[in-house]
Design an enzyme around this catalytic site. Sequence first.
Site, PDB file in Angstrom:
ATOM      1  CG  ASN A 269      -6.718  -1.417   0.804  1.00  0.00           C
ATOM      2  OD1 ASN A 269      -5.961  -0.807  -0.187  1.00  0.00           O
ATOM      3  ND2 ASN A 269      -6.503  -1.888   1.896  1.00  0.00           N
TER       4      ASN A 269
ATOM      5  CB  CYS B 282      -0.958  -0.013   1.210  1.00  0.00           C
ATOM      6  SG  CYS B 282      -1.986  -1.457   1.254  1.00  0.00           S
TER       7      CYS B 282
ATOM      8  CG  HIS C   9      -3.602   2.923   1.889  1.00  0.00           C
ATOM      9  ND1 HIS C   9      -4.003   2.783   0.722  1.00  0.00           N
ATOM     10  CD2 HIS C   9      -3.610   1.813   3.025  1.00  0.00           C
ATOM     11  CE1 HIS C   9      -4.108   1.336   0.593  1.00  0.00           C
ATOM     12  NE2 HIS C   9      -3.895   0.761   1.917  1.00  0.00           N
TER      13      HIS C   9
HETATM   14  O1  UT7 Z   1      -4.085  -1.893   3.011  1.00  0.00           O
HETATM   15  C1  UT7 Z   1      -3.302  -2.355   3.923  1.00  0.00           C
HETATM   16  C2  UT7 Z   1      -3.471  -2.250   5.538  1.00  0.00           C
HETATM   17  N1  UT7 Z   1      -4.563  -2.931   5.793  1.00  0.00           N
HETATM   18  C3  UT7 Z   1      -5.303  -2.304   6.665  1.00  0.00           C
HETATM   19  O2  UT7 Z   1      -4.968  -0.989   7.088  1.00  0.00           O
HETATM   20  C4  UT7 Z   1      -6.642  -2.949   7.294  1.00  0.00           C
HETATM   21  C5  UT7 Z   1      -6.241  -2.906   8.886  1.00  0.00           C
HETATM   22  N2  UT7 Z   1      -7.488  -3.750   9.324  1.00  0.00           N
HETATM   23  C6  UT7 Z   1      -8.957  -3.138   9.422  1.00  0.00           C
HETATM   24  O3  UT7 Z   1      -9.146  -2.533   8.291  1.00  0.00           O
HETATM   25  C7  UT7 Z   1      -9.890  -4.212  10.098  1.00  0.00           C
HETATM   26  O4  UT7 Z   1      -9.046  -4.639  11.147  1.00  0.00           O
HETATM   27  C8  UT7 Z   1     -10.778  -5.032   9.380  1.00  0.00           C
HETATM   28  C9  UT7 Z   1     -11.793  -4.373   8.507  1.00  0.00           C
HETATM   29  C10 UT7 Z   1      -9.989  -5.922   8.678  1.00  0.00           C
HETATM   30  C11 UT7 Z   1     -11.721  -5.717  10.274  1.00  0.00           C
HETATM   31  O5  UT7 Z   1     -12.215  -4.889  11.130  1.00  0.00           O
HETATM   32  P1  UT7 Z   1     -12.166  -5.218  12.881  1.00  0.00           P
HETATM   33  O6  UT7 Z   1     -13.014  -4.105  13.440  1.00  0.00           O
HETATM   34  O7  UT7 Z   1     -10.752  -4.923  13.228  1.00  0.00           O
HETATM   35  O8  UT7 Z   1     -12.995  -6.493  13.314  1.00  0.00           O
HETATM   36  P2  UT7 Z   1     -12.073  -7.780  13.849  1.00  0.00           P
HETATM   37  O9  UT7 Z   1     -11.100  -8.415  13.163  1.00  0.00           O
HETATM   38  O10 UT7 Z   1     -11.637  -7.490  15.252  1.00  0.00           O
HETATM   39  O11 UT7 Z   1     -13.566  -8.513  13.830  1.00  0.00           O
HETATM   40  C12 UT7 Z   1     -14.587  -8.477  14.710  1.00  0.00           C
HETATM   41  C13 UT7 Z   1     -15.542  -9.442  14.513  1.00  0.00           C
HETATM   42  C14 UT7 Z   1     -15.152 -10.586  14.785  1.00  0.00           C
HETATM   43  O12 UT7 Z   1     -16.073 -11.738  15.530  1.00  0.00           O
HETATM   44  P3  UT7 Z   1     -15.982 -12.135  16.813  1.00  0.00           P
HETATM   45  O13 UT7 Z   1     -14.958 -12.869  17.088  1.00  0.00           O
HETATM   46  O14 UT7 Z   1     -15.890 -10.739  17.796  1.00  0.00           O
HETATM   47  O15 UT7 Z   1     -17.280 -12.705  17.082  1.00  0.00           O
HETATM   48  C15 UT7 Z   1     -14.962 -11.252  13.376  1.00  0.00           C
HETATM   49  O16 UT7 Z   1     -15.176 -12.603  13.083  1.00  0.00           O
HETATM   50  O17 UT7 Z   1     -16.245  -9.165  13.249  1.00  0.00           O
HETATM   51  C16 UT7 Z   1     -16.105 -10.642  12.650  1.00  0.00           C
HETATM   52  N3  UT7 Z   1     -16.025 -10.546  11.483  1.00  0.00           N
HETATM   53  C17 UT7 Z   1     -16.792  -9.909  10.174  1.00  0.00           C
HETATM   54  N4  UT7 Z   1     -18.270  -9.980  10.537  1.00  0.00           N
HETATM   55  C18 UT7 Z   1     -19.129  -9.705   9.529  1.00  0.00           C
HETATM   56  C19 UT7 Z   1     -14.842 -10.033  10.506  1.00  0.00           C
HETATM   57  N5  UT7 Z   1     -15.226 -10.019   9.263  1.00  0.00           N
HETATM   58  C20 UT7 Z   1     -16.544  -9.817   9.029  1.00  0.00           C
HETATM   59  C21 UT7 Z   1     -17.405  -9.448   8.081  1.00  0.00           C
HETATM   60  N6  UT7 Z   1     -18.787  -9.497   8.275  1.00  0.00           N
HETATM   61  N7  UT7 Z   1     -16.964  -9.425   6.632  1.00  0.00           N
END
Ligand code: UT7
Length: 332
Positions: A285, A116, A255
């Site tokens: 992204n 990125c 980004h």
């Molecule tokens: O470009 C390169 C750099 N990349 C980035 O900067 C990305 C950085 N990270 C992020 O943007 C976020 O961490 C994500 C969008 C990838 C994930 O969001 P989050 O708020 O950090 O969610 P999480 O991974 O902490 O997951 C929270 C919950 C989990 O469920 P439990 O364990 O709390 O029951 C996940 O399984 O959300 C669940 N989950 C989803 N639910 C519905 C994860 N993906 C999804 C989904 N739909 N697509």
Amino acid sequence: MSKKYAAITGVQGALPSYVLTNSELETMVDTNDEWITSRTGIQERRILKETDKAASDLAAEAVEKLLAKTGTPKDEIELVIVATVTGDQVFPDTANITCDKVGIKNAFGFDINAACSGFLFALTTGAQYIETGRLKKVIVVGVDIMSSIIDYSDRATCIIFGDGCGAVLLEASTDYGVIDSVFKGDGSGREFLHMKAGGSLKPTSQESLDNREHFVYQEGRTVFKSAVKGMVSTVQAVMKRNNLSADDVTWVVPHQANIRIIQSVADMMDFPMERVMLNIAKYGNTTAATLPLCLWDYESKLKKGDNVILTAFGGGFTWGATYIKWGYGAAE
Ligand code: UT7
């Protein structure tokens, strides 16, 4: 002799026509529009569906349109740098394929792989050829076909990424252009964002295919926290070195990985969101393409003399911030 800067004198995007919406993703994985919109800010992304097309096709479209809109003859381009992690093939480089498709014959080209942050690193690399006087016209492209390395059964990644391309033309100026950059890297971050197989560490094998190791792997929360910290610290460093306060900055171009990352950076830096470029809702992204696509979308709002800070964070880890004095558009 006065110092030469590398000014951006034109910007152009290219996007695939297919729109993958949150509601279509609801039919593919266990997710919903409300979760995607509130947790990422993404509503739709573009996907390259044509199986005979690749990164170089979007790059060639952007470069051809960029040459036309800036009235630049093909034979005046001396260098094309393509930032990408999803080039057409492992080799040769996509920059050379792009030149061939456009009919650019007098240029050399190479790719930069910094995920990125690729566009920022490529921009500064290209700018230095202009600043030294070695070259007069350089094109810098950010392009990624993320759909080629995304597992559409993994809801944690498939909702985030999209395909796209942006390109800029760099030419010498005494007053405008790329002023300064602060770039960082930390290879120990590779465990949190990578593709497991397909490189020299783990060449493609039946086992790697069976284990679905040819897709993006990401530990989202760790990347999220590191992204906020990394972008804030490098934006602060480049502003400090150039005596800029938040009020002096006309536009911040972050980004586009997650709207919550962008809002956190803006809050911590006291940047009002009205001066932060955003297009994540439309494209998701697109890795190396997010920054030039933002410049393209906001081109009509940019004015000569605007202080623009670009910042990125991505796989590697790689991150940084670049300060540009914008070189065209009617001044107010
Ligand atoms: O470009 C390169 C750099 N990349 C980035 O900067 C990305 C950085 N990270 C992020 O943007 C976020 O961490 C994500 C969008 C990838 C994930 O969001 P989050 O708020 O950090 O969610 P999480 O991974 O902490 O997951 C929270 C919950 C989990 O469920 P439990 O364990 O709390 O029951 C996940 O399984 O959300 C669940 N989950 C989803 N639910 C519905 C994860 N993906 C999804 C989904 N739909 N697509």
